[in-house]
Structure formats: C-alpha cells, structure tokens
Design a protein around this motif. Structure first.
Motif, PDB file in Angstrom:
ATOM      1  N   ASP A  51       4.721 -23.401 -21.224  1.00  0.00           N
ATOM      2  CA  ASP A  51       3.470 -23.955 -20.449  1.00  0.00           C
ATOM      3  C   ASP A  51       2.148 -24.085 -21.227  1.00  0.00           C
ATOM      4  N   LEU A  52       1.337 -24.922 -20.704  1.00  0.00           N
ATOM      5  CA  LEU A  52      -0.062 -25.070 -21.124  1.00  0.00           C
ATOM      6  C   LEU A  52      -0.999 -23.999 -20.578  1.00  0.00           C
ATOM      7  N   SER A  53      -1.884 -23.592 -21.284  1.00  0.00           N
ATOM      8  CA  SER A  53      -2.817 -22.692 -20.694  1.00  0.00           C
ATOM      9  C   SER A  53      -4.288 -23.380 -21.507  1.00  0.00           C
ATOM     10  N   CYS A  54      -5.384 -22.913 -20.887  1.00  0.00           N
ATOM     11  CA  CYS A  54      -6.704 -23.276 -21.370  1.00  0.00           C
ATOM     12  C   CYS A  54      -6.754 -22.066 -22.428  1.00  0.00           C
ATOM     13  N   SER A  55      -6.261 -21.172 -22.547  1.00  0.00           N
ATOM     14  CA  SER A  55      -6.488 -20.047 -23.423  1.00  0.00           C
ATOM     15  C   SER A  55      -6.123 -20.511 -24.957  1.00  0.00           C
ATOM     16  N   GLU A  56      -5.336 -21.511 -25.047  1.00  0.00           N
ATOM     17  CA  GLU A  56      -4.966 -22.152 -26.189  1.00  0.00           C
ATOM     18  C   GLU A  56      -6.266 -22.532 -27.167  1.00  0.00           C
ATOM     19  N   ILE A  57      -7.152 -23.156 -26.307  1.00  0.00           N
ATOM     20  CA  ILE A  57      -8.438 -23.410 -27.098  1.00  0.00           C
ATOM     21  C   ILE A  57      -9.068 -22.237 -28.051  1.00  0.00           C
ATOM     22  N   PHE A  58      -8.993 -21.061 -27.286  1.00  0.00           N
ATOM     23  CA  PHE A  58      -9.338 -20.075 -28.079  1.00  0.00           C
ATOM     24  C   PHE A  58      -8.480 -19.613 -29.084  1.00  0.00           C
ATOM     25  N   GLU A  59      -7.128 -19.815 -28.755  1.00  0.00           N
ATOM     26  CA  GLU A  59      -6.094 -19.341 -30.050  1.00  0.00           C
ATOM     27  C   GLU A  59      -6.235 -20.230 -31.098  1.00  0.00           C
ATOM     28  N   ALA A  60      -6.589 -21.657 -31.052  1.00  0.00           N
ATOM     29  CA  ALA A  60      -6.960 -22.269 -32.056  1.00  0.00           C
ATOM     30  C   ALA A  60      -8.154 -21.831 -32.714  1.00  0.00           C
ATOM     31  N   LEU A  87     -10.857 -30.627 -34.828  1.00  0.00           N
ATOM     32  CA  LEU A  87     -11.365 -31.706 -34.134  1.00  0.00           C
ATOM     33  C   LEU A  87     -10.493 -31.604 -32.877  1.00  0.00           C
ATOM     34  N   CYS A  88      -9.610 -31.366 -32.660  1.00  0.00           N
ATOM     35  CA  CYS A  88      -8.611 -31.460 -31.269  1.00  0.00           C
ATOM     36  C   CYS A  88      -9.165 -30.056 -30.512  1.00  0.00           C
ATOM     37  N   GLN A  89      -9.716 -28.877 -31.252  1.00  0.00           N
ATOM     38  CA  GLN A  89     -10.348 -27.889 -30.379  1.00  0.00           C
ATOM     39  C   GLN A  89     -11.497 -28.218 -29.875  1.00  0.00           C
ATOM     40  N   LYS A  90     -12.276 -28.887 -30.472  1.00  0.00           N
ATOM     41  CA  LYS A  90     -13.437 -29.400 -29.858  1.00  0.00           C
ATOM     42  C   LYS A  90     -13.349 -30.217 -28.942  1.00  0.00           C
ATOM     43  N   LYS A 123      -0.179 -26.790 -32.907  1.00  0.00           N
ATOM     44  CA  LYS A 123      -1.325 -26.662 -31.712  1.00  0.00           C
ATOM     45  C   LYS A 123      -2.212 -27.791 -31.642  1.00  0.00           C
ATOM     46  N   ALA A 124      -2.433 -28.403 -32.659  1.00  0.00           N
ATOM     47  CA  ALA A 124      -3.311 -29.789 -32.219  1.00  0.00           C
ATOM     48  C   ALA A 124      -2.854 -30.471 -31.388  1.00  0.00           C
ATOM     49  N   LEU A 125      -1.276 -30.841 -31.476  1.00  0.00           N
ATOM     50  CA  LEU A 125      -0.700 -31.651 -30.457  1.00  0.00           C
ATOM     51  C   LEU A 125      -0.684 -31.080 -29.002  1.00  0.00           C
ATOM     52  N   ARG A 126      -0.628 -29.719 -29.030  1.00  0.00           N
ATOM     53  CA  ARG A 126      -0.777 -29.275 -27.692  1.00  0.00           C
ATOM     54  C   ARG A 126      -1.951 -29.244 -26.997  1.00  0.00           C
ATOM     55  N   LEU A 127      -3.279 -28.995 -27.925  1.00  0.00           N
ATOM     56  CA  LEU A 127      -4.311 -29.315 -27.359  1.00  0.00           C
ATOM     57  C   LEU A 127      -4.612 -30.970 -26.922  1.00  0.00           C
ATOM     58  N   GLY A 128      -3.859 -31.811 -27.471  1.00  0.00           N
ATOM     59  CA  GLY A 128      -3.914 -33.002 -26.752  1.00  0.00           C
ATOM     60  C   GLY A 128      -3.020 -33.075 -25.619  1.00  0.00           C
ATOM     61  N   LEU A 129      -2.115 -32.321 -25.381  1.00  0.00           N
ATOM     62  CA  LEU A 129      -1.428 -32.359 -23.977  1.00  0.00           C
ATOM     63  C   LEU A 129      -2.221 -31.629 -23.114  1.00  0.00           C
ATOM     64  N   LEU A 130      -2.844 -30.525 -23.521  1.00  0.00           N
ATOM     65  CA  LEU A 130      -3.906 -29.908 -22.618  1.00  0.00           C
ATOM     66  C   LEU A 130      -4.840 -30.722 -22.096  1.00  0.00           C
ATOM     67  N   THR A 131      -5.469 -31.336 -23.122  1.00  0.00           N
ATOM     68  CA  THR A 131      -6.578 -32.534 -22.577  1.00  0.00           C
ATOM     69  C   THR A 131      -6.226 -33.726 -21.784  1.00  0.00           C
ATOM     70  N   LEU A 132      -5.027 -34.081 -21.812  1.00  0.00           N
ATOM     71  CA  LEU A 132      -4.510 -34.844 -21.010  1.00  0.00           C
ATOM     72  C   LEU A 132      -4.545 -34.244 -19.375  1.00  0.00           C
ATOM     73  N   ALA A 133      -4.010 -33.076 -19.315  1.00  0.00           N
ATOM     74  CA  ALA A 133      -3.811 -32.275 -18.132  1.00  0.00           C
ATOM     75  C   ALA A 133      -5.273 -31.853 -17.563  1.00  0.00           C
ATOM     76  N   LEU A 134      -6.293 -31.777 -18.404  1.00  0.00           N
ATOM     77  CA  LEU A 134      -7.616 -31.352 -17.771  1.00  0.00           C
ATOM     78  C   LEU A 134      -8.259 -32.579 -17.460  1.00  0.00           C
ATOM     79  N   VAL A 135      -8.195 -33.689 -18.220  1.00  0.00           N
ATOM     80  CA  VAL A 135      -8.557 -34.987 -17.817  1.00  0.00           C
ATOM     81  C   VAL A 135      -8.234 -35.599 -16.380  1.00  0.00           C
ATOM     82  N   ASP A 136      -6.652 -35.394 -16.400  1.00  0.00           N
ATOM     83  CA  ASP A 136      -6.302 -35.784 -15.158  1.00  0.00           C
ATOM     84  C   ASP A 136      -6.835 -35.100 -13.937  1.00  0.00           C
ATOM     85  N   GLN A 137      -6.746 -33.570 -14.080  1.00  0.00           N
ATOM     86  CA  GLN A 137      -7.339 -32.734 -13.062  1.00  0.00           C
ATOM     87  C   GLN A 137      -8.843 -33.027 -12.655  1.00  0.00           C
TER      88      GLN A 137
END
Length: 491
Positions: free
Chosen positions: A128-137, A86-89, A154-168
């Motif tokens: 550090d966070l990276s968008c490549s983690e979506i593919f790692e998941a 779910l977090c990957q999606k 990994k699910a929680l890191r994708l949660g953090l990544l999502t916060l950063a992406l929505v913020d950007q």
C-alpha cells in the motif's frame, strides 16, 4: 524583432512584444535566449542529484570524460536517481496541497481513481502507498548503492502517491460548471485594473470583490494574469496565459498586483521597474487601501491604450466535477476523447503546439478536453477558426484526473486515446504524468525531461510502465505537433 513569430503567433501578443522592446523591457523570452546554451548534462540527467558535497559530479555523455561520479555512481544510476529526485519534489508539492491527509494506517484509496491505483498495486504485487515514501526516497538519494531499477520503481510509486494526494485534496464541486471570461478582450472593461498572480488567499480576493461593489468611483476590475482564481460564482477574468503575464504588465494595463505563492520572480521585478505597487503581505493588507493604491496608480499612468481594437473576450464554461464531464460525454455521444493540457513553456512559441494539435485532432472526430494554459490557447484558436468546436475546459487543479474519473463513471475509459502534457510548469505535473502512465493510460510529455542520458534507463522505465498496460512518450527535444498527432492517431 525578426524572430517575433518564434515567441508567439498571437497578433496582439506580438504587438505588445514590439511595445516592450521599444521600452527596453526584457521579458522571459530574452532571459531564455541569454540562458542558452542550457546545461546539457542536466538536460540528459547526467548531473548527479545525490546529497553530497564532494561534487558536483557529471558524466560525459560520449564516454570521453568521466564515466562515474566520485563515489562510483554510474551512468544508469545517475539518470534514474535524477528522475527520483524530481519525483520526490513533486510528491512533496502534492503533500503540501493536501494538508489534512492522514495516512497513519496507510493512504486510503477510494473512488474511481483510487480503484485504478489499487488495481495497479495489486496487479504488480506492491505494498500500500504511504506518505512516508517521500522520506524513504530522500534516504535513497543519500550516496545510495541502489540499482537504477530500484530508483525507477520508487519514482513510479511516488507518481501513484501524487495521484492519490491530488485526488484527496480536490474539493467536491457544488456546481457542474463555472463561467470564465478569457482573452485580451476582457482587459479594457474598467479604467482601474488590479492584477493577480500565483495563489493569493481566497479571503483577500473575496474582500476585494466586496470592496469593489461598495467602493467609490472610478470602477475597478480584478484580472488574473494566467492563474485560475475564483470570484463569487464564477472565475476571475483571465486576461492572459501564465507565459504572457510579464507581457501584459509591460503594457501598463495593470495598476496594482496582488502576488501570491507561485508568482515568478520576474513578475515582481518588472512591477518594481514599472512602479506598479505589489501586495505580498496578506496579513496586514487592507482591501480599501489596496483599491485606493490602484486608483492612484491608474490616475498617474501615462501608458497608451494598446487594447482598443483587440477581439472581444471569450466567455466559456469550466467543467468542475467528474459527474459533469461524464454527463457531457454521454449526452454528446462521444466515442473518442483526447486530454491535452499544461502550462506555457519557453521552449516553443506560446500556444503554437496547443493550437496546432487542437486543430489537427478536431478534424479526426475526437472530442478534446484541456486544462491550464493549453486550454486557453485552444479556446483562442476555436474563437478565430469557425471550423473547430470549442474544447471542453477542465477545472485546473484536477485537470486530467477530473476527466478520467468522469470517463470511469460513464464506463467510457476505453474512449480515451491519450493524455498529452503540452507543457509542464513544475515537477507536480511530471509526477501526475508518470502516475497516469503507471495505472495503464497512454501519456505523452512535450517538454523535454532529463532521462535521455541512458538508453538502459529509458528501456527499463518503459518496461515497468508497460507491466500494467501503460505507455509513456517523451522526447529529448521540444516536441512538435506532428509527433503528437501521429501518437494520438496511432490507435
């Protein structure tokens, strides 16, 4: 219709429900009832999410049947992998909303929210966070032998990544607030009504608004069916919440629909059933032709006017920037803040949880800010209950992130009692909730999420979140207002 109060407490909506039933129109409530019982394995997270064609595999929650998948995947791994899927999606959805993001050298974190994310990564000694983690998941979800803890991390890191992406992806607001009129009372304002759902191109909306100003009589109105869309200097009037979109269509009040990405299939199907023209081809759409079709349909319409005696629409203002929220909190000398938002859900009567929670918390001297459908329901409750103040309404795309950044600017993060997702429309909301809990906030989710097939997974997830002072409350059933009021007032 003896169960009509279980669908919505709103008297106008109940009137429209009776009208739809007399016409033999099935709405989301009927489809939800026909879908019962829903798959209990999936609701518990015991339906394997791995990319494999040897299944599908399911684990018996009572240990009387299968206790592993065919590949040997156990209960804890299956539930944790379900959350990761779910977090990957959700992270993929966030990335799609931030097309200009470039993290070739690592995702840049800045501002108040970025500082909170960076603090969490440092405190827990994470990279550090990276968008490549979506593919790692995605790689972890291919017949993986990973532990349930690694799936959850990994699910929680994708949660953090999502916060950063929505913020950007958030656009700096040029104004502090924007005007928005809502409620059934905005519907009768014109004899011709063009409805909008989903996310149509802004250029088409602007062209239609311009065409109305220069076009012939009769006048027409642009009306949103629950989505937060912009006109020139204000929001498009929002007639209903997203859960009521088909209900409004069934009334015959909409003469043409402009459907963007994110529109539910049921909305399109109902338009076809009622012979309402639908515009989905934006490349060739001509604003003049669209308005002409709407006027033609309005002239042919024979549906009765069901909105003659509805309450007047509510005119409110939407907070567009963290700075505006910060000023409001400081100027009003606010000491306690509760953030409540999210989308309509079929699990509970529309608006009941939002309205009851809003009323209960208002009596505890807590300033309430909301976003999405929940904000509209709270505003409706305040309109008919003079004993409560109107909630602060947040720009929908940023939602709770806008308020948190504003509180950080005002150095009032300690005033935040919690963030409650009263309903979730998609997995992007789930990722945001997990991310906020991960950076140290108290978060509750009223919509059931598929984690309750394993107590071990729930305990591990709670421990990982608590490492940075966060808290996540979620249920295996639709939450009630009393549960959430107790949670908010526990501090």
């Amino acid at each position: 219709m003896e169960t009509i109060h279980l669908k919505t407490p709103d008297p106008v909506s109940q009137h429209l429900l009776r009208s739809a039933a007399q016409q033999g129109i099935d709405l989301p409530w009927e489809r939800y009832e026909k879908a019962q019982p829903q798959d209990g394995f999936m609701r518990l997270g015991l339906y394997c999410p791995l990319e494999c064609l040897h299944g599908p595999c399911r684990i018996d929650p009572f240990s009387r049947g299968p206790t592993q998948g065919i590949c040997g995947l156990g209960r804890e791994q299956m539930v944790a992998a379900t959350l990761l899927r779910l977090c990957q999606k959700g992270a993929t959805q966030a990335l799609a909303g931030a097309p200009h993001c470039n993290d070739a050298n690592g995702l840049e974190l800045s501002g108040a929210l970025g500082n909170l994310i960076d603090k969490t990564l440092t405190a827990t000694r994470q990279d550090d966070l990276s968008c490549s983690e979506i593919f790692e998941a995605a790689g972890l979800l291919q017949r993986s032998f990973c532990s349930q803890e690694k799936f959850l991390q990994k699910a929680l890191r994708l949660g953090l990544l999502t916060l950063a992406l929505v913020d950007q992806s958030s656009i700096s607001a040029k104004v502090d607030t924007l005007e928005c009129s809502t409620g059934y009372g905005v519907i009768p304002e014109a004899p011709v009504r063009v409805g909008f759902s989903g996310r149509p191109p802004q250029g088409l909306i602007d062209a239609l608004e311009k065409g109305l100003l220069n076009g012939p009589a009769p006048s027409a109105a642009l009306l949103s069916l629950g989505d937060w869309l912009r006109l020139d200097g204000r929001y498009m009037p929002i007639g209903v919440t997203s859960g009521e979109a088909e209900l409004l269509l069934s009334s015959g009040a909409i003469h043409l629909l402009v459907a963007g990405p994110g529109t539910d299939p049921g909305v399109i199907a109902l338009c076809k059933q009622m012979n309402v023209p639908v515009v989905t081809d934006y490349q060739t759409a001509d604003p003049g032709d669209i308005l002409k079709q709407a006027r033609t349909r309005a002239a042919q319409s024979s549906y009765p006017d069901l909105f003659a005696d509805v309450p007047a629409g509510l005119l409110t203002r939407v907070i567009m920037s963290p700075d505006s929220f910060s000023k409001t909190i400081v100027n009003d000398s606010v000491d306690q803040v509760a953030l409540i938002g999210g989308a309509d859900t079929p699990h509970l009567p529309l608006g009941s949880l939002a309205g009851d929670l809003f009323t209960a918390l208002t009596g505890t001297n807590v300033k309430i800010a909301g976003w999405g459908d929940t904000a509209l329901w709270m505003a409706r409750r305040a309109q008919v209950d003079a004993s409560v103040d109107q909630p602060l309404i947040l720009e929908n795309n940023q939602g709770p992130l806008l308020a948190i950044k504003g509180l950080a600017e005002a150095e009032k993060l300690h005033c935040l009692k919690g963030v409650c997702f009263a309903g979730m429309r998609d997995v992007l909301d789930l990722n945001i909730a997990l991310g906020l809990a991960c950076i140290g906030f108290r978060v509750s989710i009223a919509t059931p999420i598929p984690l309750h097939g394993s107590n071990v997974v729930n305990q591990t997830l709670s421990q990982l979140i608590m490492e940075n002072g966060g808290e996540l409350l979620h249920f295996d059933h639709p939450a009630e207002a009393g549960d959430l009021v107790n949670w908010f007032t526990a501090l």
